[in-house]
Design a protein around this motif. Structure first.
Motif, mmCIF file in Angstrom:
data_model
loop_
_atom_site.group_PDB
_atom_site.id
_atom_site.type_symbol
_atom_site.label_atom_id
_atom_site.label_comp_id
_atom_site.label_asym_id
_atom_site.label_seq_id
_atom_site.Cartn_x
_atom_site.Cartn_y
_atom_site.Cartn_z
ATOM 1 N N UNK A 10 1.300 6.900 18.510
ATOM 2 C CA UNK A 10 0.234 7.675 17.874
ATOM 3 C C UNK A 10 0.453 9.171 18.064
ATOM 4 N N UNK A 11 0.851 9.578 19.263
ATOM 5 C CA UNK A 11 1.117 10.997 19.527
ATOM 6 C C UNK A 11 2.254 11.494 18.630
ATOM 7 N N UNK B 170 0.786 -1.230 0.000
ATOM 8 C CA UNK B 170 0.000 0.000 0.000
ATOM 9 C C UNK B 170 0.817 1.279 0.000
ATOM 10 N N UNK B 171 2.130 1.201 0.294
ATOM 11 C CA UNK B 171 2.882 2.437 0.502
ATOM 12 C C UNK B 171 2.912 3.317 -0.741
ATOM 13 N N UNK B 172 2.984 2.735 -1.929
ATOM 14 C CA UNK B 172 3.039 3.551 -3.142
ATOM 15 C C UNK B 172 1.717 4.251 -3.428
ATOM 16 N N UNK B 173 0.617 3.630 -3.033
ATOM 17 C CA UNK B 173 -0.689 4.192 -3.375
ATOM 18 C C UNK B 173 -1.195 5.199 -2.354
ATOM 19 N N UNK B 174 -0.859 5.015 -1.074
ATOM 20 C CA UNK B 174 -1.413 5.920 -0.065
ATOM 21 C C UNK B 174 -0.356 6.753 0.647
ATOM 22 N N UNK C 135 3.433 -2.553 14.402
ATOM 23 C CA UNK C 135 4.894 -2.430 14.313
ATOM 24 C C UNK C 135 5.357 -2.678 12.876
ATOM 25 N N UNK C 136 4.808 -3.706 12.237
ATOM 26 C CA UNK C 136 5.191 -4.044 10.875
ATOM 27 C C UNK C 136 4.839 -2.964 9.872
ATOM 28 N N UNK C 137 3.820 -2.174 10.177
ATOM 29 C CA UNK C 137 3.439 -1.070 9.297
ATOM 30 C C UNK C 137 4.280 0.169 9.585
ATOM 31 N N UNK C 138 4.460 0.501 10.857
ATOM 32 C CA UNK C 138 5.086 1.766 11.241
ATOM 33 C C UNK C 138 6.602 1.756 11.045
ATOM 34 N N UNK C 139 7.277 0.693 11.481
ATOM 35 C CA UNK C 139 8.743 0.735 11.519
ATOM 36 C C UNK C 139 9.400 0.919 10.150
ATOM 37 N N UNK C 140 9.064 0.121 9.126
ATOM 38 C CA UNK C 140 9.748 0.338 7.834
ATOM 39 C C UNK C 140 9.489 1.718 7.245
ATOM 40 N N UNK C 141 8.264 2.223 7.419
ATOM 41 C CA UNK C 141 7.938 3.533 6.856
ATOM 42 C C UNK C 141 8.680 4.641 7.593
ATOM 43 N N UNK C 142 8.729 4.553 8.912
ATOM 44 C CA UNK C 142 9.414 5.595 9.676
ATOM 45 C C UNK C 142 10.911 5.587 9.395
ATOM 46 N N UNK C 143 11.498 4.402 9.221
ATOM 47 C CA UNK C 143 12.926 4.328 8.880
ATOM 48 C C UNK C 143 13.195 4.955 7.520
ATOM 49 N N UNK D 57 3.626 7.211 2.764
ATOM 50 C CA UNK D 57 4.236 6.783 4.022
ATOM 51 C C UNK D 57 3.440 7.250 5.226
ATOM 52 N N UNK D 58 3.080 8.540 5.256
ATOM 53 C CA UNK D 58 2.474 9.077 6.473
ATOM 54 C C UNK D 58 1.084 8.518 6.752
ATOM 55 N N UNK D 59 0.267 8.418 5.709
ATOM 56 C CA UNK D 59 -1.068 7.861 5.935
ATOM 57 C C UNK D 59 -0.974 6.428 6.428
ATOM 58 N N UNK D 60 -0.043 5.677 5.864
ATOM 59 C CA UNK D 60 0.157 4.291 6.292
ATOM 60 C C UNK D 60 0.618 4.231 7.746
ATOM 61 N N UNK D 61 1.523 5.144 8.125
ATOM 62 C CA UNK D 61 1.964 5.191 9.515
ATOM 63 C C UNK D 61 0.819 5.512 10.465
#
Length: 409
Positions: free
Chosen positions: A383-384, A270-274, A319-327, A276-280
């Motif tokens: 989340x904050x 989903x990262x390409x379509x929506x 965790x699996x959604x947030x960590x790769x995108x934040x890195x 990084x931030x929305x996915x996070x």
């Protein structure tokens, strides 16, 4: 040499990144056995995990700048050699203090894998594709920590806790061989700048002043600290408090890692379509749901393994959604010091986790309560941090928004 963008090169990099979770997850089922073998209490055994993270965090501050100066490959090779030698030495430890000291050296060597692996992905695939590749690499390498506690449990029962570290030493040997024969240097030309204290301070100051880098890093650190709360306390809760065997603990851990794999697969698609931030944002909400659910069940004294494993599976999806995108988001604006940016992120991430691990061990009363409350708090802080990231992203220049940083939930 293999092409850096080949599937084989990606698999090798993933295996090197996996050194971190392997070194922490494989010996978790042996915690009760280590207490008996060394006549140690829970805090002393947990200290072997926290000191590993401290060494892991501090060493990254060295590896990042060194790799920006001398290249990824030679620095990574040196780290792997230290990792395998210290893994062998741990087998001969005769006290819990010696074990802790050697775990520190093992961490210093092993930290080269994750920090330089992330930088290599950024070198090879650039800012736009690195988030997607990091998600898929996370999915692939999740197989290792999923199997690690199962294997670690059986190794402990069949051959003793020492066999776990012999396995890790053998893993290091294979890593050295594959790196030497298959992976070329990936650092971009012209990035080998002279290292000086003033340059390091300048680079780290640049990172700290970058608003989105700060919030990407904090999002990654908080969500990982929640995972580490589970690593620190789950074996005592599931094995000692609930009465399951070491090999059964590994199976429950594999279910938890399955949640992580689901999250990374979702993120990769989903990262390409929506963006990084929305996915996070979605990932942060998932993590909060899992953490708060576990805390509520612990407060209500629902003492069943499903009250631990199911909420943690949900948290691990986050965790699996947030960590790769934040890195990927944190590294994107810094192509010429990706090693330093990755190292500083890793230092902050591991430092948070080490502190949380100590607190979970200190307040552990035998029940799941301290662990569950810690996981819930880390989910809320994730989340904050995301909400602050969204606000900061809206004020960044267009150059910092090239991978979709301005998208919000």
């Amino acid at each position: 040499m293999t092409s850096p963008k080949s599937l084989l090169a990606t698999a090798i990099i993933a295996s090197l990144v996996a050194i971190g979770p392997l070194s922490t997850d494989m010996y978790l089922p042996a915690f009760p056995v280590l207490m008996q073998s060394f006549n140690a209490d829970i805090n002393q055994v947990q200290h072997t995990l926290s000191i590993f993270l401290i060494g892991f965090a501090l060493a990254q501050l060295i590896y990042g700048p060194l790799s920006d100066r001398f290249g990824r490959k030679p620095v990574l090779m040196g780290g792997l050699l230290l990792f395998l030698l210290s893994s062998v030495a741990i087998v001969f430890a005769e006290s819990i203090a010696t074990l802790s000291t050697l775990r520190l050296f093992q961490a210093i060597g092993g930290s080269a894998g994750p920090v330089l692996g992330r930088a290599m992905v950024r070198d090879i695939h650039g800012p736009k594709d690195s988030a997607r590749l990091l998600s898929y690499i996370s999915t692939a390498m999740a197989v290792a920590p999923a199997a690690a506690p199962i294997l670690g449990g059986y190794l402990t029962v069949w051959f003793g806790w020492q066999s776990i570290f012999l396995f890790l030493a053998a893993y290091g040997v294979v890593g050295v061989m594959l790196l030497g024969m298959s992976i070329p240097e990936t650092a971009p030309p012209g990035s080998h700048h002279i290292i000086s204290v003033s340059n390091l301070i300048k680079n780290y100051t640049t990172l700290l002043k970058h608003r989105t880098w700060r919030w990407y890093t904090l999002s990654c650190s908080f969500v990982f600290a929640g995972l580490f709360s589970f690593l620190s306390g789950s074996s005592f809760v599931i094995i000692d408090f609930l009465g399951y065997k070491e090999e059964q603990y590994g199976l429950f851990f594999a279910l938890v890692v399955a949640g992580f794999m689901i999250g990374t697969l979702i993120a990769g698609r989903l990262v390409r379509s929506i963006g990084i931030n929305r996915l996070m944002g979605y990932g942060s909400l998932v993590a909060v749901t899992g953490g708060v659910t576990m805390a509520a069940l612990a407060i209500a004294e629902v003492h069943h393994v499903a009250a631990i494993v199911v909420p943690q599976m949900i948290y691990m999806m986050g965790v699996g959604i947030v960590m790769p995108q934040s890195m990927a988001g944190a590294l994107a604006p810094f192509p010429h010091m990706a090693g330093t940016a990755s190292a500083f992120l890793g230092f902050i991430q591991m430092s948070f986790a080490a502190v949380i691990g100590v607190l979970v061990g200190h307040y552990h009363d035998g029940s799941p309560l301290s662990m569950a409350l810690s996981i819930a708090l880390m989910g809320i802080l994730t989340l904050v941090s995301f909400l602050r990231l969204s606000r900061a992203s809206s004020d960044e220049d267009d150059d910092d928004n090239e991978i979709g940083q301005t998208e919000t939930v």
